[in-house]
Design an enzyme around this catalytic site. Structure first.
Site, PDB file in Angstrom:
ATOM      1  N   ASP A  14      26.455 -14.828  10.048  1.00  5.64           N
ATOM      2  CA  ASP A  14      25.602 -14.621   8.880  1.00  5.64           C
ATOM      3  C   ASP A  14      25.400 -13.118   8.713  1.00  5.64           C
ATOM      4  O   ASP A  14      25.419 -12.377   9.694  1.00  5.64           O
ATOM      5  CB  ASP A  14      24.241 -15.313   9.067  1.00  5.64           C
ATOM      6  CG  ASP A  14      23.535 -15.588   7.748  1.00  5.64           C
ATOM      7  OD1 ASP A  14      23.430 -16.763   7.364  1.00  5.64           O
ATOM      8  OD2 ASP A  14      23.101 -14.621   7.086  1.00  5.64           O
TER       9      ASP A  14
ATOM     10  N   ASN B 210      30.183 -22.445   5.177  1.00  7.72           N
ATOM     11  CA  ASN B 210      28.976 -22.798   4.444  1.00  7.72           C
ATOM     12  C   ASN B 210      28.363 -21.639   3.668  1.00  7.72           C
ATOM     13  O   ASN B 210      27.603 -21.855   2.728  1.00  7.72           O
ATOM     14  CB  ASN B 210      27.948 -23.337   5.445  1.00  7.72           C
ATOM     15  CG  ASN B 210      26.575 -23.481   4.846  1.00  7.72           C
ATOM     16  OD1 ASN B 210      26.328 -24.369   4.037  1.00  7.72           O
ATOM     17  ND2 ASN B 210      25.656 -22.603   5.226  1.00  7.72           N
TER      18      ASN B 210
ATOM     19  N   TYR C 229      28.766 -19.475 -10.711  1.00  5.95           N
ATOM     20  CA  TYR C 229      28.588 -20.280  -9.498  1.00  5.95           C
ATOM     21  C   TYR C 229      29.415 -21.560  -9.597  1.00  5.95           C
ATOM     22  O   TYR C 229      30.109 -21.954  -8.654  1.00  5.95           O
ATOM     23  CB  TYR C 229      27.112 -20.616  -9.322  1.00  5.95           C
ATOM     24  CG  TYR C 229      26.795 -21.492  -8.140  1.00  5.95           C
ATOM     25  CD1 TYR C 229      26.677 -20.961  -6.858  1.00  5.95           C
ATOM     26  CD2 TYR C 229      26.584 -22.863  -8.302  1.00  5.95           C
ATOM     27  CE1 TYR C 229      26.363 -21.764  -5.768  1.00  5.95           C
ATOM     28  CE2 TYR C 229      26.272 -23.677  -7.226  1.00  5.95           C
ATOM     29  CZ  TYR C 229      26.165 -23.120  -5.954  1.00  5.95           C
ATOM     30  OH  TYR C 229      25.853 -23.927  -4.883  1.00  5.95           O
TER      31      TYR C 229
ATOM     32  N   LYS D  61      32.491 -22.895  -7.076  1.00  7.81           N
ATOM     33  CA  LYS D  61      32.446 -24.161  -6.341  1.00  7.81           C
ATOM     34  C   LYS D  61      33.589 -25.093  -6.744  1.00  7.81           C
ATOM     35  O   LYS D  61      34.082 -25.878  -5.925  1.00  7.81           O
ATOM     36  CB  LYS D  61      31.083 -24.837  -6.531  1.00  7.81           C
ATOM     37  CG  LYS D  61      29.943 -24.058  -5.884  1.00  7.81           C
ATOM     38  CD  LYS D  61      30.189 -23.824  -4.389  1.00  7.81           C
ATOM     39  CE  LYS D  61      29.052 -23.105  -3.702  1.00  7.81           C
ATOM     40  NZ  LYS D  61      29.267 -22.930  -2.246  1.00  7.81           N
TER      41      LYS D  61
ATOM     42  N   THR E 177      16.561 -25.138   0.115  1.00 11.22           N
ATOM     43  CA  THR E 177      17.000 -24.033   0.977  1.00 11.22           C
ATOM     44  C   THR E 177      16.633 -22.729   0.284  1.00 11.22           C
ATOM     45  O   THR E 177      16.212 -22.723  -0.890  1.00 11.22           O
ATOM     46  CB  THR E 177      18.527 -24.068   1.190  1.00 11.22           C
ATOM     47  OG1 THR E 177      19.178 -23.756  -0.058  1.00 11.22           O
ATOM     48  CG2 THR E 177      19.001 -25.430   1.677  1.00 11.22           C
TER      49      THR E 177
END
Length: 250
Positions: free
Chosen positions: A33, A81, A146, A150, A181
């Site tokens: 990360d 992820n 976005y 995806k 999240t």
């Protein structure tokens, strides 16, 4: 011999939930990360290895795989992820923001696959799961860039399913709806006030674990609140009119 997993975007949200879920089952985790403090904290919590790096840079994935091999000698599971929301206004275009979104959401997955496949193959095979989104399957007008990224992840997964299967590597994706999240933190109150159910990171983590062991390569798991994850099925593309076959070439 312990199973070894590599997880990107692991400091919070879905990635952190996957790390906790897998480590609770005895899996050794390598966490990546760009939030250095967060990934170190979680790495210590799950007794794993960690790397502070930006997956939009190719070297980050190469270094993460090298860390897995150095620390554990193998790699079995990869969860790609890491992701950022788009919020790119095409009318008031910010090219730097655009490159950042594409870099994390698309390049990060491509780099992750490219870096991990050799070690997965040397370890006898394994599985890669990418985090896509329902926006990878439908037209989400609220965030077009976005949505584009995806869709790209879904296309890559589907196109790689067959060639990777030949190396005993399964690849798939999870396509969750809105999940509670940090990625949706700014909109959370709106969802709550509207009575719109949100997935938990744990819901998605459970689907990721299922996706690792999906029998069909290229499986896209739809994850929605209150439902069991289900594979998405494309309708297929019509063939040429008249059913003509391409000419034979000997």
């Amino acid at each position: 011999m312990s199973t070894v997993a590599l997880i990107t975007g692991a400091a919070s949200g879905i990635g952190a939930a996957v790390a906790r879920r897998l480590s609770a089952g005895g899996v050794k985790c390598v966490l990546v990360d760009r939030d250095g403090e967060g990934v170190e904290r979680l790495g210590k919590e799950v007794d794993g290895a960690w790397l502070a790096a930006d997956v939009s840079e190719e070297q980050a994935s190469l270094d993460a795989v090298a860390l897995a091999e150095q620390r554990y000698g193998r790699l079995d599971l990869v969860h790609l992820n890491a992701g950022v929301s788009g919020r790119v206004d095409l009318a008031d275009f910010d090219v730097e923001r655009y490159r950042q979104v594409v870099g994390v959401n698309v390049d990060g997955v491509v780099f992750g696959v490219r870096a991990s496949v050799p070690l997965l193959a040397r370890s006898g095979g394994g599985a890669i799961v990418a985090t896509s989104s329902l926006a990878g399957l439908v037209a989400f007008s609220g965030d077009p860039v976005y949505t584009m990224t995806k869709h790209a992840v879904v296309g890559l997964v589907r196109a790689l399913a067959e060639p990777l299967a030949a190396q005993n590597i399964r690849i798939g994706a999870v396509c969750p709806g809105f999940t509670d999240t940090p990625l949706v933190a700014e909109s959370r109150e709106m969802f709550v006030n509207a009575g719109f159910p949100l997935l938990t990171a744990g819901d998605v983590a459970a689907a990721v674990e299922s996706a690792f062991y999906a029998e069909t390569p290229g499986t896209l798991l739809i994850v929605q609140p209150g439902r069991q994850p289900v594979p998405y099925r494309y309708a297929g593309v019509p063939g040429p009119a008249g059913g003509q076959r391409p000419p034979r070439v000997d």
